[in-house]
Design a protein around this motif. Sequence first.
Motif, PDB file in Angstrom:
ATOM      1  N   GLU A   1       4.945  17.938   5.763  1.00 43.02           N
ATOM      2  CA  GLU A   1       3.996  18.432   4.462  1.00 43.02           C
ATOM      3  C   GLU A   1       3.376  19.731   5.016  1.00 43.02           C
TER       4      GLU A   1
ATOM      5  N   ALA B   1      -3.627  11.964   6.296  1.00 43.43           N
ATOM      6  CA  ALA B   1      -2.972  10.768   5.534  1.00 43.43           C
ATOM      7  C   ALA B   1      -3.879   9.722   5.281  1.00 43.43           C
ATOM      8  N   GLU B   2      -3.851   9.105   4.100  1.00 34.97           N
ATOM      9  CA  GLU B   2      -4.595   8.206   3.699  1.00 34.97           C
ATOM     10  C   GLU B   2      -3.711   6.797   3.423  1.00 34.97           C
ATOM     11  N   GLU B   3      -4.319   5.655   3.702  1.00 37.18           N
ATOM     12  CA  GLU B   3      -3.657   4.461   3.572  1.00 37.18           C
ATOM     13  C   GLU B   3      -4.795   3.671   2.822  1.00 37.18           C
ATOM     14  N   ASP B   4      -4.651   3.286   1.673  1.00 37.62           N
ATOM     15  CA  ASP B   4      -5.585   2.372   1.032  1.00 37.62           C
ATOM     16  C   ASP B   4      -6.787   3.000   0.852  1.00 37.62           C
TER      17      ASP B   4
ATOM     18  N   ILE C   1       3.850   8.197   9.768  1.00 37.27           N
ATOM     19  CA  ILE C   1       2.452   9.053   9.424  1.00 37.27           C
ATOM     20  C   ILE C   1       2.715  10.419   9.969  1.00 37.27           C
TER      21      ILE C   1
ATOM     22  N   SER D   1       0.908  -1.292   0.039  1.00 38.88           N
ATOM     23  CA  SER D   1       0.009   0.010   0.152  1.00 38.88           C
ATOM     24  C   SER D   1       0.824   1.443   0.003  1.00 38.88           C
ATOM     25  N   MET D   2       0.152   2.377  -0.484  1.00 38.40           N
ATOM     26  CA  MET D   2       1.128   3.654  -0.559  1.00 38.40           C
ATOM     27  C   MET D   2       0.324   4.814   0.346  1.00 38.40           C
ATOM     28  N   MET D   3       1.040   5.156   1.244  1.00 36.05           N
ATOM     29  CA  MET D   3       0.300   6.217   2.075  1.00 36.05           C
ATOM     30  C   MET D   3       0.316   7.862   1.111  1.00 36.05           C
ATOM     31  N   SER D   4      -0.659   8.526   1.066  1.00 35.03           N
ATOM     32  CA  SER D   4      -0.707   9.769   0.661  1.00 35.03           C
ATOM     33  C   SER D   4      -1.257  10.728   1.600  1.00 35.03           C
ATOM     34  N   ILE D   5      -0.617  11.994   1.469  1.00 31.70           N
ATOM     35  CA  ILE D   5      -1.096  13.201   2.042  1.00 31.70           C
ATOM     36  C   ILE D   5      -1.904  14.084   1.291  1.00 31.70           C
ATOM     37  N   ARG D   6      -2.919  14.568   1.917  1.00 30.44           N
ATOM     38  CA  ARG D   6      -3.769  15.666   0.855  1.00 30.44           C
ATOM     39  C   ARG D   6      -4.382  16.628   1.895  1.00 30.44           C
TER      40      ARG D   6
END
Length: 169
Positions: free
Chosen positions: A99, A49-52, A92, A2-7
């Motif tokens: 960020e 932060a999102e994971e999956d 995270i 999985s890939m963690m993303s920040i938005r």
Amino acid sequence: MSMMSIRAATPRDREAIRLVEEHAFGQQAEAGLVDALVAEGDAVVELVAEEDGDVVGHILFSRLYIQNGGKTVPAVALAPLAVEPDFHGTGIGGALVREAHIRLKDAGETIAVVLGDPAYYGRFGYSHERAAGFESDYQCDALQALAWGEAPETGKLVYASAFGTALAA
């Protein structure tokens, strides 16, 4: 893998943010603080932060003012930072802080204040020495600041009204 993303947080994230805050702190006070800060328009930078596809972390910087003599200087307060307990120790929280700092500096902010663990926040450049000259109801070793530019070193910290309301509840 999985890939963690920040938005940036959006209105559709409100319930997920509330759950992350409640799980991370084991109570509702921080979630209530977030709701009040957002509702009152005091949020400056708010990220998730999102994971999956699931929100697993959240950070909020709200407007804070430093009153120094006849001048009032805008600043930001980091509160809260929360990560789902199952994701503690995965980086995270640090990724959210880094960020958010980039976005704050890009927006022209010059100083951030946090009330938290000095060992944790010290990794990002926060120090009590930088905050020691401020008058605050929260003045203690855990009150820390980080400056990115010209910013007052003394004065009274004036937090958004939600801090008094949420913390008194």
